[in-house]
Design a protein around this motif. Structure first.
Motif, PDB file in Angstrom:
ATOM      1  N   SER A  42      82.482  23.253 -17.236  1.00 23.96           N
ATOM      2  CA  SER A  42      82.976  24.238 -16.268  1.00 23.96           C
ATOM      3  C   SER A  42      83.240  23.615 -14.902  1.00 23.96           C
ATOM      4  CB  SER A  42      81.982  25.391 -16.132  1.00 23.96           C
ATOM      5  OG  SER A  42      80.721  24.887 -15.750  1.00 23.96           O
ATOM      6  N   ALA A  43      82.678  22.424 -14.658  1.00 25.21           N
ATOM      7  CA  ALA A  43      82.905  21.763 -13.364  1.00 25.21           C
ATOM      8  C   ALA A  43      84.092  20.799 -13.419  1.00 25.21           C
ATOM      9  CB  ALA A  43      81.645  21.013 -12.944  1.00 25.21           C
ATOM     10  N   SER A  44      84.680  20.632 -14.594  1.00 25.82           N
ATOM     11  CA  SER A  44      85.849  19.749 -14.726  1.00 25.82           C
ATOM     12  C   SER A  44      87.034  20.365 -13.984  1.00 25.82           C
ATOM     13  CB  SER A  44      86.205  19.585 -16.208  1.00 25.82           C
ATOM     14  OG  SER A  44      87.497  19.033 -16.358  1.00 25.82           O
ATOM     15  N   PRO A  45      87.883  19.533 -13.387  1.00 28.14           N
ATOM     16  CA  PRO A  45      89.074  20.116 -12.746  1.00 28.14           C
ATOM     17  C   PRO A  45      89.944  20.884 -13.727  1.00 28.14           C
ATOM     18  CG  PRO A  45      89.156  17.683 -12.749  1.00 28.14           C
ATOM     19  CD  PRO A  45      87.789  18.091 -13.184  1.00 28.14           C
ATOM     20  N   PHE A  46      89.888  20.531 -15.003  1.00 23.57           N
ATOM     21  CA  PHE A  46      90.722  21.231 -15.987  1.00 23.57           C
ATOM     22  C   PHE A  46      90.265  22.675 -16.200  1.00 23.57           C
ATOM     23  CE2 PHE A  46      91.502  16.759 -17.069  1.00 23.57           C
ATOM     24  CZ  PHE A  46      92.888  16.768 -16.996  1.00 23.57           C
ATOM     25  N   ALA A  47      89.002  22.966 -15.868  1.00 27.10           N
ATOM     26  CA  ALA A  47      88.521  24.342 -15.991  1.00 27.10           C
ATOM     27  C   ALA A  47      89.226  25.254 -14.990  1.00 27.10           C
ATOM     28  CB  ALA A  47      87.003  24.392 -15.774  1.00 27.10           C
ATOM     29  N   ARG A  48      89.743  24.657 -13.917  1.00 28.12           N
ATOM     30  CA  ARG A  48      90.452  25.459 -12.900  1.00 28.12           C
ATOM     31  C   ARG A  48      91.934  25.613 -13.220  1.00 28.12           C
ATOM     32  NH1 ARG A  48      87.911  21.732  -9.351  1.00 28.12           N
ATOM     33  NH2 ARG A  48      89.935  21.003  -8.628  1.00 28.12           N
ATOM     34  N   ILE A  49      92.433  24.795 -14.124  1.00 28.74           N
ATOM     35  CA  ILE A  49      93.873  24.802 -14.407  1.00 28.74           C
ATOM     36  C   ILE A  49      94.165  25.847 -15.476  1.00 28.74           C
ATOM     37  CG2 ILE A  49      95.813  23.423 -15.231  1.00 28.74           C
ATOM     38  CD1 ILE A  49      94.191  20.959 -14.115  1.00 28.74           C
ATOM     39  N   PRO A  50      94.952  26.865 -15.133  1.00 23.19           N
ATOM     40  CA  PRO A  50      95.143  27.997 -16.051  1.00 23.19           C
ATOM     41  C   PRO A  50      95.642  27.566 -17.427  1.00 23.19           C
ATOM     42  CG  PRO A  50      96.082  28.483 -13.897  1.00 23.19           C
ATOM     43  CD  PRO A  50      95.688  27.035 -13.880  1.00 23.19           C
TER      44      PRO A  50
END
Lengths: 213, 224
Positions: A42-50
């Motif tokens: 959940s802390a990966s930048p990919f978790a923020r990418i829709p």
């Protein structure tokens, strides 16, 4: 040829890294270290990418295979940052979301990639990634091609309803009906956004608030 | 840094093939795409793959973005295979080899030194030798398998329909009957999710260090 499978997209990119050094460390090693230090789940930048289902980064140092006297030996002249992603939707929308939600990490990771110094904004980034893109020859989707939000909502419902079924055994018909109606209201079953799992979630959702509402 | 993200394993395998056989291989993939699901039926049966892909990289198509970047001069073209699957590396290779040996041979047959999928030992060695490790691997649902994602979709759709079909003038007993019928019809979609079982001693070690580091991070500053 086959970057898509239904509404899912398989992005494959090879981004060449500059053959050079900084403070006596090769630029590909610096890039690898930066990738390795990215936070996970959940802390990966990919978790923020829709709409990112899966993504990965690695460094391709060279081509290699079981050698023999009867085959030639290839060596790459550049090292490549390999970035691949499985996501829902079209490529431009995905790359826009990537830039909008993880610009700092993108600049950090791709800093030493060839010609990345020309990337100044979202439009440049989309064009850059497309230059690095390889067409997927065969893309297989063994899961679903729904939006990530729909997938995460469904997983939440699966967790919550399984728990409901387990904990409501032996109830009277009237008790069960009342509890079920309350459950359906609380999980807001037609609302895809909340409550739902979050991208990269590492622990099961706490269902206690559901019981207390 | 790991090939494992929750219940998923990320595999990358890069293998060489002659440039003209690469064109044949592309043709084979094109036929597979056009005749789907016949050729991919075996993969669907395996049911442990989220997403997988094969990408042919022609020897002249490695991206060159600037004149300062040296031009690649390669003898071979290459095939990059990537998979996101549930379970361990061994389970995956075993499943592939036993379930769709013909399909594997069709996909890799032109690759240099490909030993064929049976006997298994040589196939193991070939994949291991040509595998590249992930430096960062992200999975949007570490607690769920591909089957969980698919069954969750079915369950949620059915639950919405069931909830919408209930009426106020239904008796409690009629509700109970309908509810039991719903449970019976959807029992395959019910099941617990959660952490992946430990796949290997290295996986076990990674999990142990994560727990230790997390506990350490939670220590108040004066105790750390």
């Amino acid at each position: 040829m086959a970057n898509t499978f239904g509404n899912s997209y398989g992005l494959t990119t090879l981004c060449p890294i500059i053959n050079g050094r900084h403070n006596n460390t090769a630029l590909d090693k610096i890039t690898r270290r930066r990738i390795q230090l990215l936070k996970e789940n959940s802390a990966s930048p990919f978790a923020r990418i829709p709409n990112t289902y899966f993504a990965r980064l690695f460094i391709l140092n060279d081509v290699f295979f079981e050698q023999g006297n009867d085959v030639a030996r290839d060596h790459l002249k550049s090292k490549y940052l390999v970035f691949t992603s499985n996501f829902h939707g079209d490529l431009d929308t995905y790359l826009s979301g990537m830039w909008q939600h993880a610009e700092a990490e993108i600049r950090h990771i791709w800093q030493h990639a060839v010609a990345f110094n020309n990337v100044q904004n979202e439009k440049d980034f989309i064009a850059y990634i497309k230059k690095c893109q390889l067409t997927t020859s065969l893309f297989f989707n063994g899961s679903t091609d729904d939006t990530l939000q729909d997938q995460l909502k469904s997983l939440y419902i699966k967790q919550a309803f399984t728990e409901f079924a387990l904990t409501h055994q032996g109830k009277t018909a009237a008790q069960l009906r009342a509890a079920f109606n309350q459950f359906i209201r609380q999980v807001d079953i037609h609302n895809p956004v909340s409550p739902a799992w979050s991208p990269g979630q590492e622990t099961l959702s706490d269902l206690n608030p559901l019981q207390q509402r | 840094m790991s090939n494992v993200a929750g219940k998923a394993y990320g595999m990358n395998v890069l293998t060489p093939l002659r440039w003209w056989t690469a064109l044949w291989q592309k043709l084979i993939f094109w036929v597979v795409v056009k005749t789907f699901p016949y050729f991919l039926k075996g993969l669907l049966t395996l049911s442990l793959i989220h997403y997988a892909r094969w990408t042919i990289i022609n020897r002249w198509s490695f991206p060159r973005l600037d004149k300062t970047q040296p031009k690649e001069t390669l003898t071979y073209s290459y095939m990059l295979f990537e998979s996101n699957f549930n379970g361990s590396w061994d389970q995956y290779i075993d499943s592939f080899s036993f379930a769709i040996p013909g399909g594997l041979d069709m996909f890799w047959r032109w690759n240099i030194k490909y030993p064929k999928s049976i006997p298994l030992h040589d196939f193991y060695h070939y994949i291991r030798f040509n595998q590249i490790e992930c430096d960062h691997y992200y999975n949007a649902y570490p607690l769920a398998s591909a089957n969980d994602v698919k069954s969750a979709k079915r369950l949620t759709g059915n639950l919405r329909s069931f909830a919408d079909s209930l009426t106020d003038n239904m008796t409690d007993e009629a509700f109970m009957d309908a509810y039991r019928q719903f449970l019976a019809d959807n029992q395959h979609a019910l099941g617990s999710m959660g952490d992946s079982p430990l796949m290997s001693t290295s996986h076990q070690l990674v999990q142990h260090h994560k727990q230790v580091n997390t506990a350490h991070e939670k220590q108040p500053e004066e105790e750390a």
